[in-house]
Motif scaffolding. Structure first.
Motif, PDB file in Angstrom:
ATOM      1  N   ARG A  41      23.326  50.938  40.440  1.00 34.99           N
ATOM      2  CA  ARG A  41      23.299  51.989  41.450  1.00 34.99           C
ATOM      3  C   ARG A  41      23.333  53.374  40.859  1.00 34.99           C
ATOM      4  O   ARG A  41      22.590  54.256  41.240  1.00 34.99           O
ATOM      5  CB  ARG A  41      24.480  51.826  42.402  1.00 34.99           C
ATOM      6  N   ARG A  77      18.025  44.946  46.903  1.00 32.26           N
ATOM      7  CA  ARG A  77      18.695  46.228  46.713  1.00 32.26           C
ATOM      8  C   ARG A  77      19.259  46.305  45.311  1.00 32.26           C
ATOM      9  O   ARG A  77      19.542  45.284  44.703  1.00 32.26           O
ATOM     10  CB  ARG A  77      19.831  46.355  47.724  1.00 32.26           C
ATOM     11  N   PRO A  78      19.397  47.505  44.806  1.00 33.28           N
ATOM     12  CA  PRO A  78      19.953  47.607  43.464  1.00 33.28           C
ATOM     13  C   PRO A  78      21.332  46.989  43.440  1.00 33.28           C
ATOM     14  O   PRO A  78      22.158  47.280  44.309  1.00 33.28           O
ATOM     15  CB  PRO A  78      20.019  49.118  43.220  1.00 33.28           C
ATOM     16  N   LYS A 114      26.489  58.272  51.273  1.00 32.55           N
ATOM     17  CA  LYS A 114      25.758  59.429  50.759  1.00 32.55           C
ATOM     18  C   LYS A 114      24.259  59.128  50.721  1.00 32.55           C
ATOM     19  O   LYS A 114      23.440  59.948  51.104  1.00 32.55           O
ATOM     20  CB  LYS A 114      26.260  59.760  49.362  1.00 32.55           C
ATOM     21  N   ASP A 115      23.938  57.938  50.227  1.00 29.63           N
ATOM     22  CA  ASP A 115      22.526  57.565  50.102  1.00 29.63           C
ATOM     23  C   ASP A 115      21.953  57.045  51.403  1.00 29.63           C
ATOM     24  O   ASP A 115      20.775  56.740  51.484  1.00 29.63           O
ATOM     25  CB  ASP A 115      22.369  56.474  49.040  1.00 29.63           C
ATOM     26  N   LYS A 116      22.809  56.879  52.382  1.00 30.89           N
ATOM     27  CA  LYS A 116      22.385  56.294  53.656  1.00 30.89           C
ATOM     28  C   LYS A 116      21.655  54.972  53.411  1.00 30.89           C
ATOM     29  O   LYS A 116      20.544  54.749  53.895  1.00 30.89           O
ATOM     30  CB  LYS A 116      21.502  57.277  54.423  1.00 30.89           C
ATOM     31  N   ASP A 117      22.274  54.134  52.624  1.00 28.67           N
ATOM     32  CA  ASP A 117      21.634  52.868  52.293  1.00 28.67           C
ATOM     33  C   ASP A 117      22.690  51.808  52.002  1.00 28.67           C
ATOM     34  O   ASP A 117      23.878  52.118  51.875  1.00 28.67           O
ATOM     35  CB  ASP A 117      20.722  53.056  51.077  1.00 28.67           C
ATOM     36  N   PHE A 118      22.221  50.581  51.899  1.00 27.33           N
ATOM     37  CA  PHE A 118      23.087  49.503  51.466  1.00 27.33           C
ATOM     38  C   PHE A 118      22.979  49.341  49.965  1.00 27.33           C
ATOM     39  O   PHE A 118      21.953  49.652  49.362  1.00 27.33           O
ATOM     40  CB  PHE A 118      22.633  48.172  52.075  1.00 27.33           C
ATOM     41  N   VAL A 119      24.063  48.788  49.409  1.00 32.49           N
ATOM     42  CA  VAL A 119      24.047  48.349  48.022  1.00 32.49           C
ATOM     43  C   VAL A 119      24.483  46.896  48.085  1.00 32.49           C
ATOM     44  O   VAL A 119      25.319  46.538  48.916  1.00 32.49           O
ATOM     45  CB  VAL A 119      25.048  49.184  47.191  1.00 32.49           C
ATOM     46  N   ALA A 151      26.539  52.683  51.380  1.00 29.88           N
ATOM     47  CA  ALA A 151      26.596  53.910  50.581  1.00 29.88           C
ATOM     48  C   ALA A 151      26.285  55.065  51.529  1.00 29.88           C
ATOM     49  O   ALA A 151      25.139  55.297  51.889  1.00 29.88           O
ATOM     50  CB  ALA A 151      25.584  53.842  49.446  1.00 29.88           C
ATOM     51  N   ILE A 186      20.116  52.039  58.713  1.00 29.08           N
ATOM     52  CA  ILE A 186      19.839  51.410  57.429  1.00 29.08           C
ATOM     53  C   ILE A 186      19.052  50.142  57.744  1.00 29.08           C
ATOM     54  O   ILE A 186      19.368  49.429  58.701  1.00 29.08           O
ATOM     55  CB  ILE A 186      21.140  51.048  56.678  1.00 29.08           C
ATOM     56  N   SER A 203      16.203  56.980  58.974  1.00 31.01           N
ATOM     57  CA  SER A 203      16.347  57.340  57.582  1.00 31.01           C
ATOM     58  C   SER A 203      16.485  56.085  56.746  1.00 31.01           C
ATOM     59  O   SER A 203      17.576  55.669  56.405  1.00 31.01           O
ATOM     60  CB  SER A 203      17.588  58.184  57.412  1.00 31.01           C
ATOM     61  N   VAL A 204      15.424  55.449  56.486  1.00 32.64           N
ATOM     62  CA  VAL A 204      15.480  54.212  55.750  1.00 32.64           C
ATOM     63  C   VAL A 204      14.679  54.360  54.477  1.00 32.64           C
ATOM     64  O   VAL A 204      13.614  54.939  54.455  1.00 32.64           O
ATOM     65  CB  VAL A 204      14.930  53.064  56.604  1.00 32.64           C
ATOM     66  N   LYS A 205      15.228  53.807  53.445  1.00 40.06           N
ATOM     67  CA  LYS A 205      14.558  53.874  52.148  1.00 40.06           C
ATOM     68  C   LYS A 205      13.471  52.815  52.052  1.00 40.06           C
ATOM     69  O   LYS A 205      13.562  51.776  52.685  1.00 40.06           O
ATOM     70  CB  LYS A 205      15.609  53.616  51.058  1.00 40.06           C
ATOM     71  N   ARG A 229      11.508  49.710  51.231  1.00 41.68           N
ATOM     72  CA  ARG A 229      12.017  48.385  50.886  1.00 41.68           C
ATOM     73  C   ARG A 229      11.289  47.390  51.761  1.00 41.68           C
ATOM     74  O   ARG A 229      11.034  47.640  52.916  1.00 41.68           O
ATOM     75  CB  ARG A 229      13.502  48.329  51.231  1.00 41.68           C
TER      76      ARG A 229
END
Lengths: 458, 1021
Positions: free
Chosen positions: A245, A239-240, B198-203, B196, B156, A264-266, A268
């Motif tokens: 970010r 992940r970034p 807003k982004d519906k993601d992990f950082v 996160a 996520i 809703s997964v990006k 990866r």
């Protein structure tokens, strides 16, 4: 196993962990069955195997001699060896002699997923036939534009009864049992389609693998294909980091999601696979181009164009596809003798290096996975290899067929594997019985000698 | 029995799975909230102790229980998630004193595989989101908006597949989770991620830590000002944060539960697998952590949850033993323990086995369970009724009645105790030394049995005998006046208060007398059509000395009637139904509401509400009389026999009046956990160990049976064992041991080696049927030439994966397989062979089986479901005959370890309920339940009632009853069929009048009829 039973009854071991643990114990002891045999009536290569999805009881096999047969894998037709070796003969056989029998090889035989009243065969004679199991009469028939390589129905579907078919033709056709007509024609592949597979998480999503080396994803509610897998798309799962970010945020403001997918997964790739991949040279920065790409993808869909659309998953034909039970991964086999594991959501090649193998070319193969998707069974020439899905290492190799193996089917219910090959045999691979010594003793003493009271008497 | 079954809980779950402390019922009220798998209990902390406020069922197995407080709220909300992927947020409604649902929803996904290590549900300490880990590879987020409302959930991707624990970190600008996971080389690491939203993601999070203790299994987030996290391993405890890393070694142990002591997070209580309680202290200089310290406090039950309440009071919830309320003392006791157990809360779980016996031989079943595990193992004797603890006793035989009397009307205390025997009456009085001694009152007739005594006005006493009513002065102790029964009639029952006497003589005569100063006056006489069985005239009106009502219970028509006094007019009459006569009636009032209580001969208590309007004695119209059960009384009485070891199988032998158990003892002194296995013989009255047979090393007792064999009068205990060798996956050797009880000793008579674990033993046609690994084996009992006996195998049957559970009936054998549901075998006498007759082809992983009748078999399976299958011997084809047809399906939500035929209540054969066959079951959560087979007409009636109740009784958190009871496994979800939820149906009796009427309207039956019919069902348990 005694320990597990004890821990389950005292509540220390959760029941679902109990069954998972026992299943995987049994999987690790699978070998050529010494107590179960399927008597194949086929006089040609066995190309397709499937156990029904409702009861897990009836095995359907399709073969190159244009015959199809059904066996009861739960109840033996007779026994040999003092009752210790169960023989399963076919209950139903339909061959060329049947008035509606196929003329040429049957490449695919599948059950109607809702009950065992119907089954579907696809043949090199350009036909897909639908059969009533009880009367063994053909009830419907679709004329296809070429040899039929593979057919598939969604086991999740509650609102459609579509048979997806891959044929010599470049188009994938969906045959609607409800209407008896083609409901969809999916265009995209540039060559024949060897393999088709429905998603295990959405009844609308179909995956197809072509002789053009492409794997395409289709949402049948929309026009065009929405995803093409690219073997060189193998970004890392990192992940970034915090600092980057802000930069990535700007790029990824447009959502990269396809609407057909529920979560809703990006994009990866899983981190754990990284350890076995060989793409560690790629840096975290590669995330950015990917995001650009995925936002671009939305513009392209429907009908993804240009370079994206020309991406290939394998060099050569895609000859086998299998979506894992959890719906998150796809396994593909190619005539390039590669087995690849894809993360579906991100379309990433995970780069798990499967210690292959030479795969046969020119014919579709049927892969199988265990319930927990920990193991994959792959026909590799005359043997079946069992790989650990996450590491790609070979766990077991099953040798028993004399010629090439074409298909395997894993029974979730019994943790058994059925394999069919060009040697016309259907072999059963099952977890070893715990008291294997009974068999040894028995063979030592011979059938005729007085049986020891303790071991058998039936 | 039948396919129409009624499932009801006789003993609620007691296994405490979760607990938390917070201000739930009010900003100033501190609550302890306890989850017992399918129930939650809310308690209030008071100076007197824990005060229960609410105990409600949840339509789901609770996976997560968390209190949290959104911004701007004065008190906490309760978050519950269930194993079937439902969640709800509950809030306390102080007006109605019940919980209301703030939010609810479904968090199931089509994608992903259910986690193997259990579901995780966590709430961000700053209340920005709820995090759920339900499927491998996915982390579900339910965000809060700034008003504290839940928004739409999203997933996520979580790359770590083998997640062991996830917690939120405190003091982070953005919500941050810490994940403890195992990689595929079995090494354990922690990693942090920022969510996160807003982004519906992990950082990537601020820090991570690799290669922890191999047993690291638990994360404890530390609140500000220290922040960071404690990672609890089996050999070390580590404090970890972005800037600090401190570790201490600990004695090897598996920490099962923790409780935070201080709000600043510097001290924690840790409970381990052996029940030892430790205090972990984070030493720090201001906000800088300098080290860790750990100290042993003492021993408790093996904790599954620890909640620090206040002022050194701690609640220890347990799955394996009784839960406890403990106090941590400043100074150790003589044994060096700081722990003082203040209270124990009974837990029957896990019930791994039980038997139904009738120790008192009164026709009433009792259940003896193997409860608890490890050091907290025990036997529990569970029976219907109220337990009384004896303080002292006097030997007096044949007491028929007892009354207390005062020496003067205005004395504050009673002085005399009148004890009536069959042919005499004796009077005891307290002497100056506070001892009871016998005394005499001259005016009393002491040569006959006394029917009733009471204090009366003007310092007088009333004694009623079968022939007369005597009025005695309590000062002079002399007879003042006497009323004699008419000749030929004797007084059967009588009652009195300070100014009135009511009596009934044979022939249904009812006589009313009034008491004056030194005089008895016959005021009224009434003739009833039947004999009177009981009477009462307790004043419940405004005048405490004078009643305007009399209650009369009748023989023959089984009714209770109310008469007005003094005119003796019938006010109302209520037929009780059934054949059980009323044995005692009482007019009384609770909290200003008047009731008529009526006790029946079978031990049931009915209550009627009296409508006493405006001073006058207008009595409730017939339609307004209500019947209910007194639910507050603990129906089951439980006696506990702690064993200090884990009993796993139990069996009773009537002839020798003994129990035999298979048990194991953990030897904790050794670093290696050595186990010793025994067969123990117990006296069935004292429950003392009277004989012990130690098993070999590595040998486990798996099954036990009391049986006799053909051509042998002796009754034996048969024990099946397994040799569990460390290197073997599945036992390949076991034994069947046959014992005879001689002189209270276990004598080994015969033994037979087997080729596997003997999972089950059954008596079968004078022979012994054993389930050994995948095989069913029948043994004959053979007399050898030397006069000794041996087990000789006769025939067997293969074809199971593991034949774990076996029941027999006649020549039929029903096998519950590890994973292949139920199969039916038959023993063929002529051929001397066992053959398979039919099978259920579903892939049910069994946990227990029972035969309901010749054709119907009951099974419990791995996903907490119950099902019934039916033999189809009339099927047209072999295929049909060879298939056991599934006829009933139901989600119980409990893991059943054992079924037994029997009943917990006295079964009177003449009553309707007495005809209903029942099966009892015991579960991991300590539930004892009853399954009763109803006639079809009754089943349909109650099915209709159930569906009406579903509309009226809403599940806590808005959870659906219908969904909860639907049969559910990995493959399918289908509506419950041919099973009824007795718990829901019986909750009809707890409804308010208005809702009862609502249902009565929908059912087309009167409230009274409904109550009567439901009431009847409650008599099943």
């Amino acid at each position: 196993m005694w320990k597990e039973i004890r821990e389950r009854e005292s509540g220390k071991l959760r029941p679902n962990s109990f069954s998972n643990r026992i299943r995987s114990n049994r999987n690790s002891s699978i070998q050529l069955s010494n107590y179960k045999e399927i008597v194949s009536p086929h006089r040609g290569a066995v190309n397709s195997l499937q156990v029904d999805l409702t009861e897990g009881r009836y095995l359907l096999s399709g073969a190159s001699d244009a015959s199809v047969a059904i066996y009861d894998v739960q109840r033996a037709t007779d026994y040999e060896g003092g009752g210790l070796l169960a023989k399963h003969k076919s209950l139903v056989t339909i061959d060329k002699q049947h008035e509606h029998g196929h003329k040429y090889a049957i490449s695919s035989a599948i059950w109607y997923p809702i009950d065992t009243g119907l089954f579907i065969t696809g043949s090199y004679d350009h036909h897909i036939n639908i059969w009533d199991t009880n009367t063994t009469q053909m009830v419907m028939n679709f004329k296809m534009p070429g040899k039929v390589y593979r057919t598939a129905m969604s086991s999740l579907a509650t609102s459609h009864m579509l048979i997806a078919s891959g044929t010599e033709d470049v188009q994938v056709r969906l045959c609607d049992i409800a209407s008896g007509a083609f409901s969809h024609t999916l265009s995209g592949h540039r060559d024949g389609v060897m393999t088709v597979e429905w998603s295990t998480s959405s009844e609308w999503v179909l995956v197809t693998g072509g002789c053009d080396g492409a794997i395409r994803f289709w949402d049948i509610r929309r026009a065009g294909c929405f995803r093409v897998l690219n073997q060189s798309h193998s970004q890392l799962g990192r992940r970034p980091p915090l600092l980057q970010r802000a930069a990535t945020n700007k790029v990824s403001t447009s959502k990269s999601l396809s609407k057909g997918q529920s979560s809703s997964v990006k994009p990866r790739a899983p981190q754990r696979k990284m350890a076995h991949g060989n793409g560690s040279k790629q840096s975290a920065a590669s995330k950015i181009p990917n995001l650009v790409k995925s936002s671009a993808r939305q513009r392209l869909h429907p009908g993804l164009l240009s370079s994206q659309d020309r991406a290939t998953a394998h060099y050569g034909a895609v000859i086998g596809l299998k979506v894992t039970g959890d719906g998150m991964y796809l396994l593909s086999a190619g005539s390039d003798s590669r087995l690849r594991l894809w993360d579906i959501e991100s379309s990433c090649n995970t780069l798990v290096n499967f210690e292959t193998v030479r795969l046969q070319t020119g014919k579709a193969i049927q892969l199988a996975t265990t319930q927990d998707s920990a193991l994959v069974f792959v026909p590799c020439m005359t043997s079946v290899k069992v790989f650990d899905v996450w590491s790609g290492t070979t766990v077991l190799t099953f040798r028993g067929h004399y010629e090439h193996v074409n298909c395997c089917w894993y029974s979730l219910q019994d943790q058994e594997l059925y394999t069919g090959g060009n040697d016309r045999q259907i072999l059963v691979w099952s977890p070893s019985k715990w008291n294997a010594d009974e068999l040894d003793e028995w063979s030592k003493k011979g059938k005729a000698s007085a049986l020891d009271e303790d071991n058998w008497s039936d | 029995m039948s396919i129409w079954n009624y499932v009801v809980t006789a003993h609620k779950p007691t296994n405490v799975t979760h607990s938390c402390v917070g201000n739930f019922t009010g900003p100033q009220e501190l609550n302890l909230i306890i989850a017992k798998c399918t129930r939650i209990e809310i308690h209030l902390l008071t100076p007197q102790g824990l005060q229960p406020m609410l105990d409600v069922p949840i339509y789901g197995r609770i996976a997560t229980l968390e209190l949290f407080r959104p911004h701007g709220e004065a008190q906490d909300l309760l978050f519950i998630a269930t194993e079937r992927y439902k969640f709800c947020v509950l809030q306390w409604d102080p007006e109605a004193a019940e919980v209301i649902t703030r939010a609810m929803g479904d968090v199931s996904d089509r994608i992903g595989r259910p986690t193997d290590n259990g579901q995780i549900g966590i709430i961000d300490p700053d209340c920005r989101l709820i995090g759920l880990h339900l499927y491998d590879g996915l982390f579900k987020v339910i965000p809060f908006d700034n008003k504290g409302q839940l928004k739409e959930a999203f997933n996520i991707r979580l790359e770590e597949l083998q997640v062991l624990d996830i917690k939120f970190l405190y003091g982070c600008p953005r919500p941050t989770i810490i994940v403890l996971y195992q990689d595929n080389k079995d090494a354990r690491h922690v990693k942090t991620y920022e969510v996160a939203l807003k982004d519906k993601d992990f950082v990537e999070g601020p820090w991570s830590q690799n290669n922890l203790d191999n047993g690291a299994d638990l994360l404890i987030p530390v609140p500000p000002p220290l922040c960071g996290v404690l990672i609890i391993g089996e050999e070390t405890i580590v404090y970890c944060s972005a800037s600090a890393f401190k570790a201490i070694p600990i004695r090897p142990s598996i920490t099962r539960a923790y409780g935070r002591v201080d709000a600043d997070g510097s001290r924690y209580l840790l409970g381990d697998h052996a029940g030892l309680l430790h205090l972990l202290v984070i030493t720090h200089e201001k906000e800088k952590v300098t080290g860790l310290k750990i100290e042993l406090l003492g021993e408790t039950s093996i904790a599954s949850t620890i909640s620090y309440l206040d002022n050194a009071f701690v609640y220890v919830g347990s799955s394996y033993g009784d839960s406890q309320l403990i106090k941590l003392n400043l100074h150790p006791d003589a044994k060096g323990s700081y722990v003082e157990v203040l209270e124990r809360y009974v837990n029957l779980g896990p019930i791994v086995d039980f038997c139904v016996v009738d120790l008192e031989r009164q026709g009433q079943g009792q259940v003896v369970t193997c409860s608890g595990a490890y050091k907290d193992g025990s036997l529990r004797i569970v029976r219907n009724g109220i337990g009384i603890n004896e303080q002292a006793s006097v030997e007096l035989q044949g007491i028929k009645g007892m009354w207390s009397l005062r020496a003067a009307t205005d004395d504050p205390y009673d002085t005399f105790l009148v004890v009536s025997f069959i042919s005499e009456t004796r009077i005891l009085a307290m002497n100056l030394e506070d001892e009871l001694e016998e005394t005499e009152i001259e005016g009393f007739c002491s040569q006959v049995q006394t029917l009733f005594c009471h204090d009366a006005m003007y310092n007088q006493l009333v004694q009623v005998t079968s022939s007369s009513v005597r009025l005695i002065s309590s000062t002079s102790r002399e007879l003042q006046n006497e009323w004699n029964a008419p000749s030929g009639y004797s007084i059967n029952v009588a009652t009195a208060n300070a100014t009135q006497v009511l009596l009934a003589t044979g022939g249904g005569h009812l006589v009313y007398l009034e008491i004056g100063d030194g005089i008895l006056t016959e005021v009224k006489h009434a003739q009833l059509e039947y004999e009177v069985s009981c009477l009462d005239m307790n004043p419940i009106g405004e005048n405490p000395n004078y009643s305007q009502l009399a209650a009369v219970g009748m023989w023959t028509d089984i009714s209770v009637r109310l008469f007005s006094i003094p005119d003796m007019n019938l006010v109302t009459k209520e037929n009780l139904g059934g054949e059980i006569i009323p044995r005692s009636v009482l007019l009384c009032s609770f909290e200003g509401i008047s009731y008529l209580l009526c006790a029946l001969g079978d031990g049931h208590l009915l209550n009627f509400l009296l409508n006493m309007s405006t001073g006058d004695l207008a009595i409730a119209k017939e339609g307004e009389l209500t019947i209910g059960t007194i639910d507050d009384i603990q129906k089951l009485h439980i006696r506990s026999i702690p064993l200090g070891e884990h009993a796993r199988r139990i069996c009773h032998q009537e002839q020798t009046r003994t129990f035999a158990i298979c048990s194991l003892k953990y030897n904790q002194s050794n670093s290696e956990e050595a186990e010793m296995h025994f067969i123990r013989l117990l006296d069935d009255q004292t429950f003392d160990f009277i004989s012990t047979y130690p098993l070999d090393q590595y040998e486990y007792g798996c099954s036990i049976l009391s049986c006799s064999f053909s051509d042998d009068f002796n009754v034996y205990y048969c024990v099946g064992t397994a040799y569990v060798m460390p290197e073997e996956n599945e036992p390949s050797k076991g034994r069947i041991l046959v014992f005879l009880v001689e002189d209270q000793k276990l004598q080994l008579i015969a033994e037979k080696e087997t080729k596997g674990a003997v999972y089950s033993l059954n008596a079968f046609n004078g022979k012994l049927l054993a389930a050994i690994n995948q095989k069913i084996q029948l043994y004959k009992w053979m007399l050898r030439d030397d006069g000794t006996h041996e087990l000789q195998s006769e025939c067997g049957h293969h074809g199971h994966i593991l034949a774990l559970y076996v029941q027999t009936r006649g020549d039929f054998i029903v096998v519950g397989d590890l994973m292949k549901s139920i199969s039916l075998l038959i023993y063929k006498h002529e051929e001397g062979a066992i053959e398979e007759r039919a099978r259920d082809y579903n892939a049910n992983w069994m946990s227990a089986v029972e035969i309901l009748d010749d054709d119907i078999y009951l099974g419990a399976e791995n996903n907490f479901n119950l099902f019934t299958v039916r033999k189809n011997s009339d099927g047209a084809t072999d295929e049909e005959r060879g298939r056991l047809e599934v006829v009933g399906e139901y989600h119980l939500g409990e893991f059943i370890n054992r079924f037994r035929h029997g009943s917990l209540v006295m079964r009177l054969l003449d009553s309707d309920v007495g005809q209903i066959p029942t099966v009892i079951f015991g579960t991991v959560n300590g539930v004892i339940g009853v399954i009763a087979s109803l006639p079809n007409e009754q089943y349909l009636f109650f099915e209709k009632l159930q569906s009406n109740l579903r509309k009226v009784i809403k599940g806590v958190g808005g959870l659906s009853h219908e969904q909860w009871r639907s049969f559910y496994n990995e493959k399918k979800t289908v509506d419950a069929k041919n099973f009824l939820d007795g718990d829901l149906i019986e909750s009809f009796l707890d409804l308010g009048r208005i809702r009862m009427e609502e249902i009565s309207k929908a059912m087309g039956a009167s409230v009274e009829e409904l109550m009567k019919r439901v009431e009847e069902l409650t008599r099943l348990h």
